[in-house]
Design an enzyme around this catalytic site. Structure first.
Site, mmCIF file in Angstrom:
data_model
loop_
_atom_site.group_PDB
_atom_site.id
_atom_site.type_symbol
_atom_site.label_atom_id
_atom_site.label_comp_id
_atom_site.label_asym_id
_atom_site.label_seq_id
_atom_site.Cartn_x
_atom_site.Cartn_y
_atom_site.Cartn_z
ATOM 1 N N HIS A 53 6.434 -19.254 -38.785
ATOM 2 C CA HIS A 53 5.762 -18.369 -37.829
ATOM 3 C C HIS A 53 5.746 -16.926 -38.358
ATOM 4 C CE1 HIS A 53 5.162 -16.795 -33.569
ATOM 5 N NE2 HIS A 53 5.643 -15.735 -34.173
ATOM 6 N N GLU A 54 6.918 -16.467 -38.786
ATOM 7 C CA GLU A 54 7.017 -15.085 -39.271
ATOM 8 C C GLU A 54 6.229 -14.870 -40.545
ATOM 9 O OE1 GLU A 54 8.004 -12.528 -37.651
ATOM 10 O OE2 GLU A 54 8.368 -14.035 -36.110
ATOM 11 N N HIS A 57 2.633 -14.189 -39.823
ATOM 12 C CA HIS A 57 2.373 -12.774 -39.507
ATOM 13 C C HIS A 57 2.317 -11.957 -40.799
ATOM 14 C CE1 HIS A 57 2.908 -12.988 -35.202
ATOM 15 N NE2 HIS A 57 4.166 -13.374 -35.261
ATOM 16 N N ASP A 162 4.877 -11.088 -29.662
ATOM 17 C CA ASP A 162 3.473 -11.144 -30.079
ATOM 18 C C ASP A 162 2.521 -10.880 -28.913
ATOM 19 O OD1 ASP A 162 4.423 -11.785 -32.580
ATOM 20 O OD2 ASP A 162 4.320 -13.941 -32.210
#
Ligand code: ZN
Length: 359
Positions: A53-54, A57, A162
């Protein structure tokens, strides 16, 4: 926010926040004590998808030229610490959505697999950890982990999560970046208080942790944005002190004390033969007992690491450097010559004054 370094991916340091570490250790230990290897396995799986997930980004952020300092992993996701949060709403929007989007894609693929093999009933009951290592149970868990990560991060409109970034970006298009940040931070704090109360009432430790994280994160971010907006364009040369008062390295500490009283600065460059060889501060002196003041010299207590900046640096960067190096002043050098000094107090005063001019 500080974390414990656990590794590096694509050159980005990955840190683990202490709350996440404790939680994982707790679950890990209880998993091992009770012989429940499923829990241990699923924690590792969660961990993997939080990092994915990170990184999603980060990949988008890097594409926009935003530098990622480090990634801090938290129990429900993570925070990619960006050097400059992009002031363009469209960029922030895309960076914010990238993380949850990847979770949704993984969830969607998992669901397709379960559906294709007629195994969708493995998803229920939803909040039960499956006690087998069968492939479809793992796929079902991958679905659950990703749908929870995606939904929680994207649909709670609380900065610095987010969803909060999405909210801020959307607001910024209408009312500007600064006002949007203030408003989103206010909303985030209200949400965090509700989370905290619900967390206490339901004895949900994770929710309580998140509420703290959101509150502190929102506070820090709105402060940072406010200050960086105030200071934007201000250069070190605009506010530095140019008539620098320095002390010789062989000055005794008693003399230094009298000198400080007279000039009332909290720190001084130390010179030897016209060359700067260190910095001595009030806090250095305060660590030496008074009875030794006549025995020791400035050079015995000064720090020899010179932390410097250039006169054309942004004041904001100077402030960030002071915070990072944990010092109260930077020496301003030009062509190896000391031309000024900028202190935290100088910057705080500038902020106070600039605040008057803010509407
Ligand atoms: Zn995220």
């Amino acid at each position: 926010m500080e974390g414990i370094r656990i590794g590096k991916i694509f050159g980005i340091p990955i840190e683990m926040h202490i709350s996440f570490l404790l939680l994982i250790m707790l679950l890990f230990i209880s998993g091992i004590i009770f012989g429940n290897l499923y829990i241990v396995f699923y924690i590792l799986l969660l961990f993997f998808f939080v990092i994915l997930h990170e990184l999603s980004h980060s990949v988008v952020a890097i594409k926009f030229g935003v530098k990622i300092d480090r990634i801090i992993l938290l129990p429900f996701g993570g925070v990619a610490s960006m050097k400059d949060i992009p002031r363009e709403p469209r960029k922030e929007l895309r960076i914010a959505i990238a993380g949850p989007l990847v979770n949704f894609i993984v969830a969607f693929i998992s669901l397709l697999i379960l559906y294709a093999f007629g195994e969708t009933d493995r998803l229920f009951p939803f909040f039960r950890i499956s006690q087998t290592f069968e492939v479809f149970d793992i796929v079902a868990t991958v679905f659950k982990i990703n749908i929870i990560l995606g939904v929680f991060n994207l649909f709670v409109p609380a900065l610095p999560m987010d969803g909060g970034r999405v909210l801020r970006a959307v607001l910024a298009m209408k009312i500007g970046f600064l006002k949007a940040t203030e408003l989103s931070a206010g909303i985030a704090k209200s949400i965090s208080i509700v989370m905290f109360i619900v967390g206490v009432l339901t004895l949900n430790i994770i929710l309580i942790l998140i509420s703290f994280f959101v509150y502190i994160g929102a506070e820090q971010e709105s402060k940072f944005i406010y200050i960086s907006t105030l200071l934007s364009g201000l250069k070190v040369k605009d506010i530095m002190t140019t008539n620098v008062i320095s002390v010789p390295k062989d000055m005794s500490l008693s003399e230094l004390y009298a000198f400080m009283l007279k000039h009332r600065h909290m720190g001084y460059p130390v010179v030897d033969n016209g060359k700067v060889v260190g910095v001595v501060t009030f806090s250095d002196l305060s660590q030496v007992k008074r009875e030794y003041w006549s025995k020791f010299k400035v050079e015995d207590i000064m720090s020899t690491r010179l932390i410097t900046c250039s006169k054309d640096d942004e004041v904001l960067d100077a402030l960030l450097k002071m915070n990072k190096e944990n010092v109260g002043r930077l020496l301003v050098f030009e062509n190896d010559k000391l031309i000024g000094i900028i202190t935290r107090t100088d910057i705080i005063r500038a902020i106070e004054i600039l605040r008057l001019g803010m509407v």
